[in-house]
Design an enzyme around this catalytic site. Structure first.
Site, PDB file in Angstrom:
ATOM      1  N   TYR A 145       0.846  -1.187   0.000  1.00  0.00           N
ATOM      2  CA  TYR A 145       0.000   0.000   0.000  1.00  0.00           C
ATOM      3  C   TYR A 145       0.884   1.240   0.000  1.00  0.00           C
ATOM      4  CZ  TYR A 145      -3.513   3.435   1.501  1.00  0.00           C
ATOM      5  OH  TYR A 145      -4.344   4.521   1.585  1.00  0.00           O
ATOM      6  N   ASP A 240       9.296   2.959   0.257  1.00  0.00           N
ATOM      7  CA  ASP A 240       8.200   3.575   0.997  1.00  0.00           C
ATOM      8  C   ASP A 240       8.364   3.159   2.449  1.00  0.00           C
ATOM      9  OD1 ASP A 240       5.889   4.262   2.294  1.00  0.00           O
ATOM     10  OD2 ASP A 240       4.541   3.642   0.681  1.00  0.00           O
ATOM     11  N   LYS A 268       3.705   8.964   9.004  1.00  0.00           N
ATOM     12  CA  LYS A 268       3.422   8.376  10.320  1.00  0.00           C
ATOM     13  C   LYS A 268       4.368   8.865  11.438  1.00  0.00           C
ATOM     14  CE  LYS A 268       0.493   4.953   8.337  1.00  0.00           C
ATOM     15  NZ  LYS A 268       0.552   4.142   7.148  1.00  0.00           N
TER      16      LYS A 268
HETATM   17  C1  LIG Z   1       0.004   4.661   5.717  1.00  0.00           C
HETATM   18  C2  LIG Z   1       0.829   4.414   4.531  1.00  0.00           C
HETATM   19  C3  LIG Z   1       0.835   5.279   3.420  1.00  0.00           C
HETATM   20  C4  LIG Z   1      -0.123   6.435   3.301  1.00  0.00           C
HETATM   21  O1  LIG Z   1       0.084   7.397   4.280  1.00  0.00           O
HETATM   22  P1  LIG Z   1      -1.132   8.414   4.607  1.00  0.00           P
HETATM   23  O2  LIG Z   1      -0.521   9.364   5.584  1.00  0.00           O
HETATM   24  O3  LIG Z   1      -2.226   7.571   5.183  1.00  0.00           O
HETATM   25  O4  LIG Z   1      -1.523   9.064   3.352  1.00  0.00           O
HETATM   26  C5  LIG Z   1       1.734   5.057   2.404  1.00  0.00           C
HETATM   27  N1  LIG Z   1       2.586   4.020   2.458  1.00  0.00           N
HETATM   28  C6  LIG Z   1       2.601   3.145   3.491  1.00  0.00           C
HETATM   29  C7  LIG Z   1       3.590   2.045   3.501  1.00  0.00           C
HETATM   30  C8  LIG Z   1       1.702   3.303   4.552  1.00  0.00           C
HETATM   31  O5  LIG Z   1       1.703   2.418   5.543  1.00  0.00           O
END
Ligand SMILES: *Cc1c(COP(=O)(O)O)cnc(C)c1O
Length: 430
Positions: A145, A240, A268
């Site tokens: 994701y 990511d 995060k």
């Molecule tokens: C949570 C998440 C996102 C998206 O971040 P948001 O602040 O919710 O837009 C992207 N990549 C990873 C791996 C995530 O866990």
């Protein structure tokens, strides 16, 4: 069953005015057939709902609260910053401090740009990779994701996977056409895409430890081989690290596995509970971002002083404690290992995947190493487990395809209480 009258009532009202009653899908508790608890306050590793029920929290706001909730120092610094005004739309000292702190302490980041979410950071990094390489196509991994931008909602994990609709309505074929998908932990599937699309791949984006199909670890050398393939094809490797950054180690998975990505994406933890994302990398690439270069990217509230204060305070607290990750990962490792021992002892058909302070209990006997194997889990049985834990005061992720997060505020007492609840659940299934 604990009293959840107020939560029920609020959810009924919420559903009239907010789609599904929530501002982010997985909060709706749909896949676990339960009523979401409306949270009133949180402190340390505990959350309290509007009916006065108290829970040991293993969601930690989906990762950001690595120090636990309501950290005193963060609260104090934020309170002080608020007195100076909430937003200026102009440059501030705290943004410089934040950027310098990150670049000084993460080896492969020379320059960094702040945004407001992980989604935004991913979008920006991909635009930059396309601008830099002058190529169009992106490879992502099925079940990973990367936020909800159109071209990343192709075979995505997290809420998209939980709902059973990996591809969203409203994403056009054109949007999705330049997104190629490979299988996690399957380097041949990546190589095939490179061969079939020679000279056209701008970037490979990956969660170096996948945490949005449940926690799935990279096999030995998988990330190294990916790095090599990217080098061979003049393609950028984007990590990511929205979950793994400042989580596994200060330098995230890049540090943990000793791999240098070209671009890194954070979110995060970097915001300390405020909406923050960031992307960064080599000076040569980052120099292409506007106003220095031709890749446009902007944000009215980017680098917001309150958000920067929360995030930087959290990062500094972590960094000042030399043994922070050693202690956290040791305690979390012991916890997840104890779960594995209980699984064996009670012959439960489960698996526990974990690394550092994140882990997932999969309701499947098979090894989970990619999307297909994650999908073999029994989500009905997971839901039963989830509801049992919640009614016993343990708040875990309301989906099989998410991680459990351990914070520095989870002490032995809470972890042992949780293990007791897990053991009682296993006993009830004998
Ligand atoms: C949570 C998440 C996102 C998206 O971040 P948001 O602040 O919710 O837009 C992207 N990549 C990873 C791996 C995530 O866990």
């Amino acid at each position: 069953m604990s009293d959840i009258k107020k939560s029920r009532r609020l959810f009924d009202v919420a559903k009239q005015y907010i789609p599904g009653g929530v501002n982010s899908p997985v909060r709706a508790f749909g896949s676990v057939s339960d009523t979401p608890r409306f949270i009133k306050s949180a402190d340390g590793c505990y959350m309290t709902d509007v009916d006065g029920n108290k829970y040991i929290d293993y969601v930690c706001s989906w990762g950001p609260m690595i120090l636990g909730h309501n950290n005193e120092k963060i609260r104090q610094n934020v309170s002080r910053a608020i007195c100076d005004g909430l937003s200026f739309g102009a440059v501030t000292e705290i943004e410089v401090e934040m950027a310098q702190f990150i670049c000084d302490n993460i080896a492969h980041i020379d320059m960094v740009r702040m945004v407001n979410s992980g989604t935004e950071a991913v979008m920006s990094a991909i635009r930059l990779a396309r601008g830099y390489t002058k190529k169009d196509k992106i490879i992502k991994f099925i079940g990973c994701y990367h936020g909800h931008s159109d071209y990343m909602l192709v075979k995505a994990g997290s809420g998209a996977m939980t709902a059973g609709t990996p591809d969203s309505a409203g994403v056009t074929e054109g949007n999705a056409a330049d997104t190629l998908t490979a299988n996690y932990n399957d380097i041949d599937s990546v190589e095939e895409l490179f061969i079939a699309n020679r000279g056209q791949i701008a970037a490979v984006i990956i969660e170096p430890v996948a945490a949005n199909m449940g926690v799935v670890l990279p096999k030995k050398d998988f990330l190294q081989k990916l790095r090599q393939l990217c080098d061979d094809n003049k393609t950028l490797l984007i990590f990511d690290e929205v979950i793994t950054g400042f989580r596994l180690q200060f330098g995230g998975a890049a540090q943990q596995f000793d791999i240098t990505p070209d671009l890194s994406v954070y979110g995060k933890i970097i915001g300390g509970g405020m909406p923050v994302g960031a992307y960064g990398g080599r000076r040569e690439i980052m120099s292409l971002v506007a106003p220095l270069g031709s890749v446009y990217q902007a944000g009215t509230l980017s680098g917001n002083p309150i958000a920067m204060t929360a995030g930087l305070t959290q990062l500094k607290i972590i960094h000042e404690d030399e043994n922070f990750y050693k202690k956290l990962n040791l305690r979390a490792g012991k916890f997840f290992n104890s779960i594995e021992i209980l699984i064996k002892q009670y012959k439960m058909p489960l698996r526990c995947n974990y690394i550092g302070s994140i882990g997932t209990i999969f309701f499947s006997e098979e090894i989970v190493y990619d999307y297909e194997s994650a999908k073999q889990t029994n989500t009905g049985k997971f839901a039963d487990f989830f509801r049992y834990m919640l009614s016993n005061g343990v708040y875990t992720s309301p989906s099989q395809f998410e991680a459990m997060f351990i914070s520095a505020a989870h002490k032995d007492a809470e972890l042992e209480t949780t293990l007791d609840s897990i053991e009682n659940y296993f006993k009830s299934k004998q």
